[in-house]
Design a protein around this motif. Structure first.
Motif, PDB file in Angstrom:
ATOM      1  N   GLY A   1      -6.665  47.358 -17.502  1.00 35.12           N
ATOM      2  CA  GLY A   1      -6.712  48.658 -16.834  1.00 35.12           C
ATOM      3  C   GLY A   1      -5.297  49.172 -16.688  1.00 35.12           C
ATOM      4  O   GLY A   1      -4.397  48.799 -17.446  1.00 35.12           O
ATOM      5  N   ASP A   2      -5.067  50.027 -15.732  1.00 32.33           N
ATOM      6  CA  ASP A   2      -3.736  50.580 -15.512  1.00 32.33           C
ATOM      7  C   ASP A   2      -2.965  49.710 -14.522  1.00 32.33           C
ATOM      8  O   ASP A   2      -3.539  49.179 -13.579  1.00 32.33           O
ATOM      9  CB  ASP A   2      -3.833  51.998 -14.921  1.00 32.33           C
TER      10      ASP A   2
ATOM     11  N   ALA B   1      -9.253  51.657 -13.760  1.00 32.47           N
ATOM     12  CA  ALA B   1      -8.231  52.673 -13.993  1.00 32.47           C
ATOM     13  C   ALA B   1      -7.534  53.017 -12.693  1.00 32.47           C
ATOM     14  O   ALA B   1      -8.033  52.754 -11.600  1.00 32.47           O
ATOM     15  CB  ALA B   1      -8.880  53.922 -14.583  1.00 32.47           C
ATOM     16  N   GLU B   2      -6.370  53.622 -12.846  1.00 28.86           N
ATOM     17  CA  GLU B   2      -5.569  54.023 -11.698  1.00 28.86           C
ATOM     18  C   GLU B   2      -6.299  55.089 -10.883  1.00 28.86           C
ATOM     19  O   GLU B   2      -6.959  55.960 -11.417  1.00 28.86           O
ATOM     20  CB  GLU B   2      -4.265  54.605 -12.249  1.00 28.86           C
TER      21      GLU B   2
ATOM     22  N   GLU C   1      -6.523  52.175  -4.236  1.00 31.35           N
ATOM     23  CA  GLU C   1      -5.583  51.830  -5.304  1.00 31.35           C
ATOM     24  C   GLU C   1      -5.025  50.431  -5.062  1.00 31.35           C
ATOM     25  O   GLU C   1      -4.914  49.625  -5.969  1.00 31.35           O
ATOM     26  CB  GLU C   1      -4.476  52.883  -5.395  1.00 31.35           C
TER      27      GLU C   1
ATOM     28  N   ARG D   1      -6.912  47.378  -6.111  1.00 32.12           N
ATOM     29  CA  ARG D   1      -6.975  46.995  -7.535  1.00 32.12           C
ATOM     30  C   ARG D   1      -6.048  45.823  -7.829  1.00 32.12           C
ATOM     31  O   ARG D   1      -6.152  45.203  -8.893  1.00 32.12           O
ATOM     32  CB  ARG D   1      -6.594  48.170  -8.438  1.00 32.12           C
TER      33      ARG D   1
END
Lengths: 249, 69, 790
Positions: C102-103, C311-312, C330, C333
């Motif tokens: 992912g980011d 994702a971000e 966020e 994550r």
């Protein structure tokens, strides 16, 4: 003090005055009991008629043993008048004084031996007590010491609030260092933690569990906390014989 | 002055001596440690009764305590 | 005799204080081993950060919504969090492991969120003032950082700039990003730590020269101070210390040629310079032990395959930045990089809540206790010694080696408690004893080219398979196939009983020699592993490799359904063995399904290292863990694995069940025989084989084995779990009935008897019937009664 009297949590409990503990350890309140005392006295090989001081003599069982079985001249000191009353019954031949280790009411160099079992950690000042013991011993006199010690310095603060040797257990190096500074040389130092386990096992057999045993002296919450704290506490038991003077002193 | 007892009225009696069992004070030992207990035993031949609850209960607990477990 | 004997007398005294103690592992080895475990290495982000912010902890706090805690973490390492937190250029971000799935985390935006919504929480202490006159020339972020760090170290200093305010290039940042109050805040912070700020100071060459004379140490921040004002040729500042040509002068910050302005570079240099100046003032080495300064390497190892890509999270309002909710999401994550790869697979490490570094430290401390209570004995005896962790570890941490050699030491010094291993060692002795042990050439021959060694567990679990396999080998191999029943001694090896193991191994080798040094064919991978390790001079191979070279046995069968293959942990190093097993399965037409933890990564079923005896509940967890690798029914080729898995309730067959099927049972339904039945099977196997080899001989079992017992299935299970054998019950009843010493209950006609053969007292409650002795209960204890020592 009746054994079934419940104390408020937080009140320090005077262990050595409790009848229950007495009954368990055959009249004494120490791991190893009188058997250990006798072995250590034999090791020192005191001549008949030697003078021996028992610091914290309690109800006088060691005094009686010394007089009857070993032919020694015992003197006992204890801060508790109740204990001294019992001792005068148990060991009428012994000289008795109400005192503690920090101020021994005896002449300098007047004893061949000093016995101090499971008491040192109760005294207010380690250095002063050891200095007093040193003072009243004759040159080359022997000191017999048994007590709880703490195996890990960092866990010292977690020891439970009991007015007994448990809460003030020190690391063994602290004790041996203080002895040497006080002018003693060490003849024998040995770990006897097996005796602590034996006492714990005996408590389990006699009371069902360690927690139930503590429940005789305090309320159930405190009993539970105490038995948890003790289970985690890194306690050991040592026996030691030192000599006044000698190599180190 | 123990408040905990392993004594219980028991129907077991000793066949060898044809006698009921009596409460008897004795020492049990393991790994250099000895313990004072009171158990039912035959006063003639000394056959001691260790009930299952004691063997798998307190006895095992103390055995493991001594073994550092 | 020794262990287990009760000594009534106290041990003798000796007049020596503390005896010295030789440890298998000394301090140096401890450190070397500890260093192999990388669990405590810095995560990738922290290592890449020039000031080593604890980004992982920062993310953990934000993910919980605890912004205050997150701010504390920044306060601990960041100079001027209110500035740096807003404009950090995130040199750590490319290293964020989340970027693999992912980011990478939006570290910069999260820092901004944090410093915008909090004030300073932690004020680092200021050390007492020491001497030395220090100046910082140029008040860009680098100079500010140096001044702050020095102030905190107790070096009051003067921060000098020709600009009207501190900040240098920071003033080029838009006010919307860096509001004016952060500079006010920064000035207050600096002043609070004993920094004297002189702004608007005219600096020419002469002024600079006299400053250099006046001060003991000077740092030049190139972002705000012109290097050409120095009275000496610049040269290149030393990259490690930032020292310039002139003693006591240091320079850093600003812009590196060709690079854009980097905020973190300013801070890194400022911090580095402060340490250099401090060491210069102390007159100590400027260079020693500075490897961890600035961005550095890390040995951390993190596996990301089990995480779902993510994702971000972008802020709804890019200008305003994250809301609390967005920041929490966020930060959540973050995968919290750590290693723990071995722990993830090992029930033992999970149970005792250790990873190898902490485990080894605990074991070392336990062994160092010369006299006194040791609390880590179970920790040392519970490891299965299976080496799975060593294979998984990127640095091959040898947990099994440490545990086993510690057991050896414990046995040597008399600290090994009896109960973890007694039962297994007695089982081994039974297998080596007269009722079970056998060693013979093939009937009708006088020499052996091969020797079939089925192992004690196969003999105990499936004696018929042993006979059929042997029959097949004698029919297909030339030169004579001998047979040896016994025990390879691995239980003694696992228990740390070096002398006992050596004796067993010596006897085995002598016997193989007597038989003419045949090639030993083992059915058990544990036997094979120990023979290869301790008897390398012998030729040893596995039954599976041999069978793979021969035609398939007639009458072989196969299951209808696919089976998952369970490799035993002792086959970890035996690639050829495992390959042969799979080849045989293919030939048999068994649809084998592999799972992820087979082969080199196989789990132990709980028997390894005698785990299930040292820690019974853990042994159960181990077999459950092994079984849980697949939902399918299983196929094993180690008798112990098969039996343990079967006891757990999982249908599992043994490979020999399909190679040499019997007529009586379905391989997948076969249950665990239990310890008593194993003894019976081994003894009966020897008797059956002796009848073939030497019909004139027979082994007479002791009288008590004729005692006929009637035991219900539930009671059998209970006795098995209590490690009480049927033979133990027979001994008790035989003794009781012969001596007439037992207890009787007239109400129900039952009898209660006891007997202590060696170290354990067994109790049996039973009644006498015409068909035999009906057993109602059985239990045992080790504590001795007074009558035991008479």
């Amino acid at each position: 003090m009746q054994a079934d009297c419940l104390l408020r949590a937080g009140t320090p409990v005077t262990l050595y005055e409790q009848d229950a503990l007495h009954a368990l350890t055959g009249g004494t309140l120490r791991p190893g009991g009188l058997v250990l005392t006798e072995e250590l006295l034999h090791f020192c090989n005191f001549a008949s008629g030697s003078t021996v001081l028992d610091i914290g003599c309690g109800p006088g069982h060691s005094l009686e043993l010394m007089a009857r079985a070993l032919g020694l001249c015992p003197t006992g000191i204890d801060p508790s008048p109740a204990m001294l009353a019992k001792a005068s019954q148990q060991a009428p031949m012994a000289a008795l004084h109400q005192a503690s280790a920090v101020a021994i009411p005896c002449n300098t160099a007047s004893f061949d031996g000093v016995l101090c079992e499971c008491v040192l950690s109760l005294t207010e000042d380690l250095s002063i007590s050891l200095a007093e013991m040193h003072r009243v011993l004759k040159p080359e006199g022997r000191l017999i010491l048994t007590d709880i010690y703490c195996k890990q310095r960092s866990l010292q603060t977690r020891l439970p609030e009991l007015k007994s040797c448990i809460s003030r257990a020190l690391p063994l190096e602290t004790i041996t260092g203080a002895l040497i500074r006080a002018g003693f040389s060490l003849t024998l130092v040995r770990d006897r933690s097996d005796l602590l386990k034996q006492l714990a096992g005996q408590i389990i057999f006699s009371y069902g569990s360690l927690e139930k045993f503590w429940g005789l002296f305090m309320d159930s919450d405190a009993a539970h906390r105490t038995s948890c704290a003790l289970a985690a506490a890194p306690l050991g038991y040592y026996m030691l014989v030192a000599e006044k003077g000698g190599l180190h002193g | 002055m123990s408040t905990f007892s392993f004594l219980e009225a028991t129907a077991w009696h000793c066949v060898g001596c044809n006698q009921p069992l009596q409460p008897t004070k004795m020492q049990v030992t393991y790994l250099n440690s000895a313990f004072d207990v009171e158990l039912m035993a035959c006063s003639s031949c000394g056959f001691t009764l260790v009930p299952e609850s004691l063997a798998v209960g307190k006895m095992l607990e103390v055995e493991q305590l001594l073994e550092d477990k | 005799m020794g262990e287990g004997d009760v000594q009534v007398l106290l041990p003798p005294f000796h007049s020596v204080s503390l005896r010295t103690f030789h440890l298998t592992m000394d301090q140096l080895q401890l450190r070397e081993l500890e260093a192999r475990c990388i669990q405590e290495e810095q995560p990738f982000c922290t290592a890449a950060c020039p000031i080593h912010v604890d980004v992982r902890a920062f993310m953990t706090a934000l993910a919980k919504g605890d912004v205050r805690e997150a701010r504390k973490i920044l306060d601990r390492t960041m100079p001027f969090p209110e500035i740096l937190g807003r404009i950090c250029d995130q040199p750590c971000r490319p290293f964020c492991k989340r970027g693999e799935i992912g980011d990478p985390l939006a570290i910069g935006r999260l820092e901004q969120f944090c410093v915008r919504t909090t004030q300073t929480v932690v004020k680092l202490p200021k050390l007492p003032a020491k001497g030395g006159k220090v100046a910082v020339l140029g008040a860009g972020l680098s100079g500010m950082t140096a001044a702050l760090d020095l102030g905190r170290k107790g070096r009051p200093n003067t921060l000098i700039t020709s600009s009207p305010a501190i900040g240098g290039s920071l003033h080029q940042v838009a006010e919307s990003i860096l509001p004016k109050e952060v500079f006010v805040q920064a000035e207050a912070t600096l002043t609070g730590y004993g920094v004297t700020i002189q702004t608007g100071t005219m600096l020419d060459r002469q002024a600079v020269a006299s400053l250099l004379d006046k001060y003991d140490a000077v740092y030049c921040d190139w972002d705000g101070f012109d290097a050409s004002l120095l009275p000496f040729a610049l040269g290149a500042p030393d990259p490690l210390t930032l020292a310039l040509e002139r003693d006591g002068c240091f320079g850093g910050g600003g812009v590196e040629t060709g690079e854009p302005f980097s905020v973190m570079h300013q801070v890194e240099n400022g911090r580095r310079a402060a340490l250099s100046l401090e060491r210069h003032l102390q007159q100590v080495s400027l260079t020693a032990q500075r490897e961890k300064e600035g961005a550095c390497a890390t040995r951390m190892y993190t596996v990301t395959k089990d995480f779902a890509p993510a994702a971000e999270m972008l802020p709804a309002d890019a200008e305003a930045g994250y809301t609390g909710e967005e920041a929490t999401q966020e930060a959540a994550r973050c995968i919290r990089c750590e290693c723990m790869e071995c722990v993830k697979q090992c029930v033992y490490l999970q149970e005792y809540k250790e990873y190898p570094k902490t485990l080894i430290r605990k074991i070392y401390n336990n062994q160092a206790i010369v006299q006194g209570t040791r609390n880590a004995n179970k920790l040392i005896t519970a490891c299965s010694l299976c080496n799975q962790c060593t294979v998984i570890c990127p640095h091959d941490f040898p947990v099994a080696e440490v545990c086993r050699s510690t057991r050896v030491e414990m046995v040597e010094t008399g600290h090994m408690p009896p109960s973890p291993h007694d039962f297994a060692l007695e089982d081994m002795q039974f297998s080596l004893g007269e009722f079970c042990a056998l060693s013979h050439h093939q009937p009708g021959t006088e020499s052996s080219t091969y020797l079939f060694y089925p192992g004690c567990q196969l003999a105990g679990s499936a004696p018929e398979s042993v006979k059929r396999t042997y029959g097949f080998l004698t029919a297909h191999l030339q030169g004579g196939v001998g047979l040896m029943l016994g025990c390879c001694g691995i239980p003694a090896h696992w228990a740390g009983r070096t002398a006992l193991f050596a004796e067993t191994m010596a006897t085995f080798k002598a016997e193989v020699h007597r038989l003419g040094q045949p090639t030993v064919i083992t059915a058990c991978s544990s036997c094979l592993s120990i023979f290869k390790e301790c008897a390398p001079e012998l030729t040893t191979t596995s039954l599976w490799e041999v069978l793979d070279t021969l035609p398939l046995p007639q009458g072989h069968s196969r299951p209808i359904q696919p089976l998952t293959l369970h490799d035993p942990c002792t086959a970890r190093e035996q690639q050829d063995l495992r390959a042969s097993v799979r080849s045989l399965c293919t030939k048999l037409g068994i649809a084998v399904v592999e799972h992820d933890y087979s082969g080199e990564l196989a789990d132990c079923c709980g028997y390894g290292g005698l785990m299930q005896f040292a820690d019974k509940p853990l042994g159960r967890k181990a077999v459950r863990h092994k079984a849980g690798r697949s939902d399918l029914d299983g196929l094993a080729y180690c008798a112990m694995c098969r039996d343990n898995l079967a006891a757990h309730g999982r249908p599992v067959a043994h490979l020999l069940d399909y190679l040499f099927p019997g007529t009586d049972r379905e391989p997948l339904a076969r249950s665990n025989p239990g310890f008593s039945q194993r003894h019976e099977n081994r003894a009966r196997l020897k008797n059956d084989l002796l009848a073939e080899f030497r019909p004139e001989e027979s082994v007479s079992r002791p009288a008590h084995t004729d005692t006929r017992l009637l035991i219900s299935r539930e009671l059998e299970d209970l006795l098995n779990s209590r490690l009480i054998l049927a033979e133990d019950l027979q001994k008790v009843i035989h003794h009781a009935e012969n001596t007439g010493n037992y207890l009787f209950n007239p109400a129900n006609g039952r009898r209660l008897a006891k007997y202590r053969p060696v170290r354990v007292t067994y109790w049996v409650e039973y009644e006498s019937t015409d068909e035999g002795y009906l057993v109602h209960n059985g239990y045992s204890h080790r504590m001795q009664l007074p009558e035991d020592s008479k």
